[in-house]
Write a protein that holds these residues in place. Sequence first.
Motif, mmCIF file in Angstrom:
data_model
loop_
_atom_site.group_PDB
_atom_site.id
_atom_site.type_symbol
_atom_site.label_atom_id
_atom_site.label_comp_id
_atom_site.label_asym_id
_atom_site.label_seq_id
_atom_site.Cartn_x
_atom_site.Cartn_y
_atom_site.Cartn_z
ATOM 1 N N PRO A 36 0.846 -1.186 0.000
ATOM 2 C CA PRO A 36 0.000 0.000 0.000
ATOM 3 C C PRO A 36 0.890 1.247 0.000
ATOM 4 O O PRO A 36 2.071 1.167 0.320
ATOM 5 N N ASN A 37 0.308 2.368 -0.359
ATOM 6 C CA ASN A 37 1.048 3.629 -0.312
ATOM 7 C C ASN A 37 0.785 4.397 0.969
ATOM 8 O O ASN A 37 1.497 5.328 1.293
ATOM 9 N N HIS A 38 -0.304 4.042 1.623
ATOM 10 C CA HIS A 38 -0.736 4.829 2.784
ATOM 11 C C HIS A 38 -0.485 4.025 4.057
ATOM 12 O O HIS A 38 -0.852 2.857 4.126
ATOM 13 N N SER B 213 -5.174 0.303 4.684
ATOM 14 C CA SER B 213 -4.184 -0.485 3.954
ATOM 15 C C SER B 213 -3.911 -1.907 4.422
ATOM 16 O O SER B 213 -3.388 -2.707 3.655
ATOM 17 N N MET C 291 5.777 4.982 1.903
ATOM 18 C CA MET C 291 4.528 5.368 2.554
ATOM 19 C C MET C 291 4.330 6.883 2.526
ATOM 20 O O MET C 291 5.289 7.640 2.675
ATOM 21 N N SER C 292 3.095 7.258 2.392
ATOM 22 C CA SER C 292 2.776 8.681 2.392
ATOM 23 C C SER C 292 1.365 8.879 2.941
ATOM 24 O O SER C 292 0.463 8.166 2.547
#
Lengths: 354, 400
Positions: free
Chosen positions: B127-129, B135, B308-309
Motif C-alpha cells: 500500500p502507499n498509505h 491499507s 509510505m505517504s
Amino acid sequence: MDKLVGIFCQYTPRELFEAAGMRTVTLGSVSSRNIALAETRLPKNLCPLVKASLGDCMAGTDPVYRNADLIVGETGCDGKKKMFEILGDMVPFYLIQVPQGTDRAYSFPMWKKEVCMLKEYIEKTFGVTITDEALREAVRRRNALRQAKMRLMDVQVNKPAASAADVIFDALMEAEYSPDIEESTCRLNTLAEELETEYQAGSRPVSKAAPRVLVTGCPIGGVYAKTVRAVEENGGSVVCLDSCHGIRAASVWIDPQAPDILEAIASAYIQIGCAIMDPAVCRADQLRRYIRKYDAAGVLDITLQTCHCYTVDTYFMRRLAEEMGVRYLTVDTDYQPSDMGQLNTRIGAFVETL
Amino acid sequence: MATLPEHFAEFKESRQRNFLRVKALKDRGENVVGTFCQYSPKEIIDAAGAYSVGLCGKSQEPIPLAETKLPANLCPLIKASYGNALGDTCPYAFFSDVISGETTCDGKKKMYRMLNEIKPTYTIHLPNHPDRERSVEALADEFREFAKRLEEAFGVTITDEKIREAIKIRNQERIQAAAVYELGRLDPPAITGYNMRHIMDSDDYYFDVKEKYEITDEVIRQCMEAYNQGEGPYKPDEHPVRVIISGAGLGGTEDKTVKFLEEAGGAVVCYEGCSGIVSRRRLVEESETKDPYLCLAEKYLEVPCAVMSPNSPRFDQIRRTIDEWRADGLICINLHSCHPFGIEAYNISRVCEEKGIPFMHIETDFSDSDVEQLRTRMEAFVELLKESRAAKAAKEAANG
C-alpha cells in the motif's frame, strides 16, 4: 460561490466533488518559471512537472492554489506522492491512495474503499450530503464532456487527419483547466462539428502524405512545442494523443444507471491506462487499440525526466510497437528549452523513416 | 546437479565461493527465494521451507549491461540488481528459483516486470498509505497471494502453524539485531557504525538463520567483553560526536560514507530506516489464534520506508531515535534518482531543525567519482558537529 477543488491526476473521481456542488480544475504545472524555487526543497534530478507544481504552490501566485478550498493528490507516482507531503503543509490537502495494480485480489476492494472514504471526507469537511442522484447527474455531465473530447479526437481517424494537432490539443487543455463542464463540453462539440463539416466539404488541412504518429507517455503540456509540434513541423501528422489530458482519461465511460453508482465510478477510473500500474495492462491494451483505430505508422513515446514509471515502461512499449509493426521513438525531456534543437533533429529523422 | 554460469571461471575468488555455496544448497535440493527488501515476508518463505537470499545490487560492475535495457538516469541499485540477473553475475539471483519483489518505488516496480522475463518474479504490492484502516487488509491479501505462489512453485503447503513458528524465529532475529544497535547507544559506543553495517549485511553471507544467529550472538558478546575491559573501538574517556544514518540502499556505499565519517573522528551510533532500529524493535505479534497473515501485515505496514505517504510515523520514530541515541547529527543518504527517499530528506531536515541538530543530505551511487568529495563533506560535518556540541555545552554552562 461554488467551492473549488484542484486535482493533479486523472485517477481522482471528479464526479464526487461535482455531485457535492463543487467545481474541479486540473493542476500540474506546465511552466518552468517556478522550478528553481521548488529546487530549494526538492531534489534537482526530479520530474519537471513535480518540481514546477510545488514551485507554483510555493510562489503563491497561482490563483487555484490561492483560492482552492481543497487540493487533492493521488499516490500515482513516487515524485508526486512524496512532493505532496511538502505541498500538503501549505494548502488544505487530501490524499487518495491508488492501488499499485488493477489485477490483484486486493486492488478493487482497496480502491472502492478509497472512493467511499473520499465521499465521506467531502461530506464531513464541507457539511454536504452526496446523494446517488447527484452522483448520477455528475456522471452524465462528465460523460458528456468525455464524449465530446472523444468526438473531437476522432476527427483524426480520417485519412488524412482532419486537423493539425495544435487545434485539438489547445481545446483539450482549455477544457482541462476550466471549471465549467457544460461550457467546455459545448465548446469541444462545436469545434468537432466545425472540423467534421469542413472535412466533409473537402477541406484537407493535413497532407495525404503526412506519416501518422501516435503520441504516448507522460503529461505533455510542458513539452508540447518541442515534441508534438516538432512532429508536425517535420511533416508528420499527430493522429492520437494517448496522454493524461488526451484519450487516456477521455475514454472513461461510466453507466449513470448502474445499480451501485459509487462502484461504477470506481471501476471506471481504475481502468485508466497509466504506466504506474503493475503490470500496466490497461496502458498496453489501450495503446494497441489506438494504434489500430488511428492507423498510426509510428509511436512517439514522450517521457519527462526521471519519471521512472514511464521511462522504464519504454522497454515494453518499444516491444509492443515492434510486435505491431509500427516504428517507435522515445524522447526523454524536461521543461527547459536546451534540448529543443536536438529533439527537432531526432523527431525529424523519425518522421523521415516513416 | 545445479550448473554454474558460463563465465564462472572469470569471477573473482570471493564471488566464486558464493556461487559454490548457493550451488551446494541447490545440489541438496533446497529451494531458494531471492529477496530485495525488508518488506519481503521472510516468515512466509521460511514456512515454505525455502532459503531466502538477498539480491540487491551493490556494485557498479553490472550497471553498463543493465543500461542497455533500462534508462541511465535511474537508481543504481535497480540497475545493478537487474544487470546481475541479466548477466548471470550474482550467485544468488542465478540460483534463485523464485524472486520476491515489492512495489517500494516506481523504478523497482517497473524493473521487476522485466526481471520476471529472466526469473519468475512475484511483486508484492505494498500500500502507499500507512494508515491501518486503509491499507492493512490489502497487504494481508498480498501476503496470502505470495504464499500461494510459493506453494505452487515448490509443491508445498504453507500452514498457519508453520508461519507462526517462523514468526517466533524471525522475532528472535529482530531482537538480536536491535541488540547490535544497543551497542551504539553506549558512550563511547561499543561498536563502530561500519561494523554495525557489516553485521546487518551478514544476510549476504549466512543462509542459515540459526547459524547466523549464533555467530551474531558471539560478535555481540565479544563487543561487550572488549568494551567492559576498556578495549572497545573507542578509549573509555573518548566521546566521539554521535551520528545517526538515515535512508535506504546503504549497502555498497558505506566505504565512502560511514567509513569516512568514522575516519574523521565521528561515530555512527545507529541506523534509521527499513533495516534500522525501530524496524527491528517492532516485532510481529505472536498469537496462536489471530490470522498470521494479518499479524504480518500489521508489522510490515510499519516498516519505516519512504514508499509510505504521508510518512509522519517515520518522523516520530526519527525524533525518538535522536533522543535515545543522544545524536549530535543526522545524515540522510540515498541513491541517485531515488525519489521517495530523496524528497523525504526535506521533511527529515525539518525534524532535525526542530531537534536542534545538524543535518546533511548525501545523494550518491556505486561509482568512485564522488569519493574525495564525500571524504571532504564527512570531515566538514564532523567539524560542524564538534562545534555545535561545544556551543551547546557553553550555552548550558551559561544557563547554570
